[in-house]
Design a protein around this motif. Structure first.
Motif, PDB file in Angstrom:
ATOM      1  N   ARG A  41       0.816  -1.214   0.000  1.00 36.86           N
ATOM      2  CA  ARG A  41       0.000   0.000   0.000  1.00 36.86           C
ATOM      3  C   ARG A  41       0.852   1.268   0.000  1.00 36.86           C
ATOM      4  NH1 ARG A  41      -4.919   1.753   3.991  1.00 36.86           N
ATOM      5  NH2 ARG A  41      -6.329   2.087   2.261  1.00 36.86           N
ATOM      6  N   SER A  42       1.993   1.202   0.697  1.00 37.64           N
ATOM      7  CA  SER A  42       2.836   2.398   0.795  1.00 37.64           C
ATOM      8  C   SER A  42       3.646   2.638  -0.468  1.00 37.64           C
ATOM      9  CB  SER A  42       3.807   2.232   1.967  1.00 37.64           C
ATOM     10  OG  SER A  42       4.665   1.127   1.690  1.00 37.64           O
ATOM     11  N   GLY A  43       3.760   1.586  -1.316  1.00 37.43           N
ATOM     12  CA  GLY A  43       4.572   1.725  -2.532  1.00 37.43           C
ATOM     13  C   GLY A  43       5.962   1.120  -2.384  1.00 37.43           C
ATOM     14  N   LEU A  44       6.285   0.576  -1.172  1.00 30.22           N
ATOM     15  CA  LEU A  44       7.631   0.015  -0.983  1.00 30.22           C
ATOM     16  C   LEU A  44       7.880  -1.186  -1.898  1.00 30.22           C
ATOM     17  CD1 LEU A  44      10.313   0.101   0.621  1.00 30.22           C
ATOM     18  CD2 LEU A  44       9.313  -1.595   2.158  1.00 30.22           C
ATOM     19  N   LEU A  45       6.862  -2.057  -2.043  1.00 28.87           N
ATOM     20  CA  LEU A  45       7.060  -3.241  -2.896  1.00 28.87           C
ATOM     21  C   LEU A  45       7.457  -2.819  -4.303  1.00 28.87           C
ATOM     22  CD1 LEU A  45       4.288  -5.938  -2.291  1.00 28.87           C
ATOM     23  CD2 LEU A  45       6.631  -5.868  -1.468  1.00 28.87           C
ATOM     24  N   ALA A  46       6.737  -1.835  -4.836  1.00 27.43           N
ATOM     25  CA  ALA A  46       7.036  -1.382  -6.204  1.00 27.43           C
ATOM     26  C   ALA A  46       8.443  -0.785  -6.271  1.00 27.43           C
ATOM     27  CB  ALA A  46       5.995  -0.367  -6.651  1.00 27.43           C
ATOM     28  N   GLU A  47       8.849  -0.066  -5.227  1.00 26.18           N
ATOM     29  CA  GLU A  47      10.181   0.561  -5.227  1.00 26.18           C
ATOM     30  C   GLU A  47      11.296  -0.482  -5.220  1.00 26.18           C
ATOM     31  OE1 GLU A  47      11.055   3.628  -5.614  1.00 26.18           O
ATOM     32  OE2 GLU A  47       9.036   4.486  -5.589  1.00 26.18           O
TER      33      GLU A  47
END
Ligand SMILES: C[S@@+](CC[C@H](N)C(=O)[O-])C[C@H]1O[C@@H](n2cnc3c(N)ncnc32)[C@H](O)[C@@H]1O
Length: 342
Positions: A41-47
């Motif tokens: 949700r925070s975008g860490l996985l995508a980063e």
């Protein structure tokens, strides 16, 4: 001696057997799922996709965590403790577990949305149901993130797409109204299946109407796809359509409103026009049972419909020739077509 005594007291405590069992079997998977959901949700996985590494300052920058950056280090440490992340000697973090790497790699975001739906909403419903049962009250629309819901319903995308293909092939419609269109995926799929089909999407979440408008503007079918803001219960539409669809929508209405909504959809169909309705139905799959409980807990919706109730509601709403099938029998999703009699 004192330490031995303390250790013996600790091990002999009445809660130790149950706590050890809960810790070993439940707590770690729970923390792991919660961290994965938060990372998604925070975008860490995508980063961190594709083996990318970021140190703590890099994570703070990437997530724009400038209001309380001191929370990021301890949060990442939990990710390391539960095995979602690894930290190397230079202090850089990377994805470690296969689940996180697979979730990060999938461009559709559908599995991430499914995980978020479970972590945020199914958990909330299971936790809250006994309290609502005792005190009254329920969950409301504001408790849902429209983008997560629109994406997580795509878990059954191939099944709904097959029903859309069948409807386009069997009825050769020229006009199509999609009610509660979410992010517009199925509307776009219908438009792609027939080069002259004109599709109108109705959606009552403004955020999703904007998403659809942007999405349609970037496709070759933009002149045939329209996104409209409105609630099917009171929106004014002066056209009649060859097909009206409701995908994953009926349980958004209280049971005593469903026949009115279906009748309204029927009146938006031209004579001999076709309704296509797809919905999950109760089954023996825990995620479907949790979806059912979640909507039972809501102060706006209703339980998942069953096949018998659906047929009855459609007949009461004036439809004829009601046909119901499961695109794949192993899945608790039914597709229903029904005709607005001439
Ligand atoms: C579970 S989502 C399904 C979205 C899409 N049909 C799909 O299957 O992916 C239900 C959608 O219906 C919309 N919706 C709910 N009640 C509605 C109403 N009364 N009128 C129009 N849209 C509505 C919600 O905002 C939500 O986006």
């Amino acid at each position: 001696m004192t330490k031995l005594r303390t250790l013996a007291d600790m091990l002999g405590a009445s809660w130790i057997p149950s706590l050890s069992m809960v810790q070993a079997r439940l707590m770690r998977p729970f923390y792991r799922m919660t961290f994965l959901a938060a990372a998604a949700r925070s975008g860490l996985l995508a980063e961190l996709r594709g083996g990318r590494r970021l140190d703590r300052a890099g994570v703070i920058r990437a997530l724009r965590a400038h209001a309380r950056p001191e929370l990021i280090g301890p949060w990442l440490d939990i990710g390391v403790e539960v095995g979602v992340l690894a930290r190397d000697n230079s202090g850089a973090y990377r994805l470690r577990g296969l689940d996180g790497r697979l979730l990060a790699k999938d461009p559709s975001g559908v599995a991430v949305a499914g995980l978020l739906e479970v972590a945020l909403y199914h958990r909330q419903a299971i936790m809250s149901a006994p309290r609502f049962a005792v005190e009254g009250g329920g969950l409301n629309h504001a408790d849902q993130d429209p983008a997560v819901i629109a994406r997580s319903t795509r878990l059954v995308q191939p099944l709904i797409e097959s029903a859309v293909r069948d409807t386009v092939r069997d009825h050769e419609p020229r006009t199509w109204l999609e009610v509660g269109a979410g992010d517009g995926h199925y509307a776009q799929y219908a438009a792609a299946a027939d080069p002259v089909l004109e599709v109108t999407c109705l959606e009552m979440q403004e955020e999703l109407v904007d998403t659809m408008a942007q999405r349609f503007a970037s496709t070759g079918q933009r002149s045939r796809l329209r996104a409209r803001f409105g609630d099917i219960r009171d929106v004014e539409l002066d056209e009649q359509y060859d097909v009206v669809t409701l995908h994953n929508l009926l349980y958004y209405f209280p049971e005593d409103q469903q026949c009115d909504v279906l009748e309204r959809c029927r009146k938006l169909l031209r004579p001999n026009g076709t309704l296509l309705l797809t919905t999950s139905v109760p089954g023996k799959v825990t995620s479907v049972s949790a979806l059912d409980l979640w909507f039972r807990c809501s102060d706006f919706g209703s339980p998942l419909p069953d096949e018998h109730g659906l047929e009855e509601a459609l007949n009461t709403s004036g439809f004829r020739d009601v046909r119901m099938y499961r695109p794949l029998s192993a899945f608790s999703l039914v597709a229903v077509t029904a005709t607005n009699p001439a």
